[in-house]
Design an enzyme around this catalytic site. Sequence first.
Site, short mmCIF file in Angstrom:
data_model
loop_
_atom_site.label_atom_id
_atom_site.label_comp_id
_atom_site.label_asym_id
_atom_site.label_seq_id
_atom_site.Cartn_x
_atom_site.Cartn_y
_atom_site.Cartn_z
N ASP A 6 0.87 -1.18 0.00
CA ASP A 6 0.00 0.00 0.00
C ASP A 6 0.90 1.23 0.00
O ASP A 6 1.47 1.59 1.03
CB ASP A 6 -0.91 -0.01 1.23
CG ASP A 6 -1.69 1.29 1.38
OD1 ASP A 6 -2.04 1.89 0.35
OD2 ASP A 6 -1.95 1.69 2.53
N ILE A 7 1.03 1.87 -1.16
CA ILE A 7 1.95 2.99 -1.33
C ILE A 7 1.18 4.29 -1.17
O ILE A 7 0.39 4.67 -2.04
CB ILE A 7 2.65 2.93 -2.70
CG1 ILE A 7 3.38 1.60 -2.86
CG2 ILE A 7 3.62 4.11 -2.85
CD1 ILE A 7 3.88 1.34 -4.26
N GLY A 8 1.37 4.94 -0.04
CA GLY A 8 0.69 6.20 0.24
C GLY A 8 1.61 7.38 0.03
O GLY A 8 2.80 7.24 -0.27
N ASN A 9 1.07 8.58 0.19
CA ASN A 9 1.86 9.78 -0.03
C ASN A 9 3.00 9.93 0.97
O ASN A 9 4.06 10.47 0.65
CB ASN A 9 0.96 11.01 0.04
CG ASN A 9 0.04 11.12 -1.15
OD1 ASN A 9 0.48 11.39 -2.26
ND2 ASN A 9 -1.25 10.89 -0.93
N THR A 10 2.79 9.45 2.19
CA THR A 10 3.80 9.59 3.24
C THR A 10 4.53 8.29 3.52
O THR A 10 5.76 8.26 3.60
CB THR A 10 3.15 10.10 4.54
OG1 THR A 10 2.45 11.32 4.27
CG2 THR A 10 4.20 10.34 5.62
N THR A 12 4.75 3.80 2.94
CA THR A 12 4.42 2.58 2.21
C THR A 12 4.32 1.45 3.22
O THR A 12 5.24 1.23 4.01
CB THR A 12 5.48 2.25 1.16
OG1 THR A 12 5.48 3.27 0.15
CG2 THR A 12 5.22 0.90 0.50
N ALA A 108 -7.02 4.48 -5.11
CA ALA A 108 -7.03 3.02 -4.99
C ALA A 108 -7.15 2.58 -3.54
O ALA A 108 -7.84 1.59 -3.23
CB ALA A 108 -5.75 2.45 -5.61
N ASP A 109 -6.50 3.32 -2.63
CA ASP A 109 -6.56 2.93 -1.21
C ASP A 109 -7.97 3.03 -0.65
O ASP A 109 -8.39 2.22 0.19
CB ASP A 109 -5.60 3.79 -0.39
CG ASP A 109 -5.80 5.29 -0.58
OD1 ASP A 109 -6.43 5.70 -1.57
OD2 ASP A 109 -5.30 6.06 0.27
N ASP A 129 -10.17 6.86 7.21
CA ASP A 129 -8.75 6.52 7.06
C ASP A 129 -7.91 7.74 7.40
O ASP A 129 -7.95 8.76 6.71
CB ASP A 129 -8.46 6.06 5.63
CG ASP A 129 -7.05 5.49 5.47
OD1 ASP A 129 -6.23 5.65 6.39
OD2 ASP A 129 -6.78 4.89 4.42
#
Length: 258
Positions: A6-10, A12, A108-109, A129
């Site tokens: 799960d690759i988020g802005n801040t 992973t 996507a998240d 979230d």
Amino acid sequence: MLLAMDIGNTNTVLGLFNEQRLVHDWRIRTEVNTTVDEYGIAIRSLFDAHGFFVADVGSVIISCVVPPVLNSIERFCRKYFNIQPIIVGPGIRTGMPIFYDNPKEVGADRIVNAVAAYDYYRCATIVVDFGTATTFDYISDKGEYMGGVISPGIMISCEALFFKTSKLPRVEIFARPPSVLAKNTIASMNAGIVYGYAGLVEGIITRMRNEIGTNLKVVATGGLAALIASECSLIDDVDDYLTLKGLRIIFERNKKNP
């Protein structure tokens, strides 16, 4: 085993699944300029530290909201795992109708969270979230994604206070305040963030419930979910692994039969 990313802005978040069981998870910082081999070194080191091997990974599924990172991650998977990963996006079977003006706009998240929440609760649900942005997503009792709310995340708000004021310090660690009336600057900022976001969450959930007009389950996920939930009576459950669980479910719906 399945590696879910799960690759988020801040950050992973990585999760390693053996069938349906999450056997380990890791959190690393998302860096746009990380190279394929740097990913390889980092993830191999994480595996080695906990007794896992690159050869253990038979499949990879990725949720990514940072497009510049995705190409490097895909190439990393091909080079180090010899696997073409499943990328959550248009054309992927989620099993969930998306009622949004432009479904491609939904992160996507957010869809992954919605899939996990409905699979587990099987009822109308709001997923909150606490990520870089704080998102609220409504899933109907029929398992339909119906839209939601995006608000600034907790750390974004803290960074804004730090950069836009001359004397307020940067605060990165939060705790449950002993009182709303604080006696020093750090404690005042901590109380403002915790109680302020608890109020934001309760306000948005209340408005969503009033507009939807049905009883709703509320589940929270993300780094500070447990802290805010402790001050928010409208949150029913906290699931730190909701996104990883959703990735596993979507993988099962898209894997090729032997």
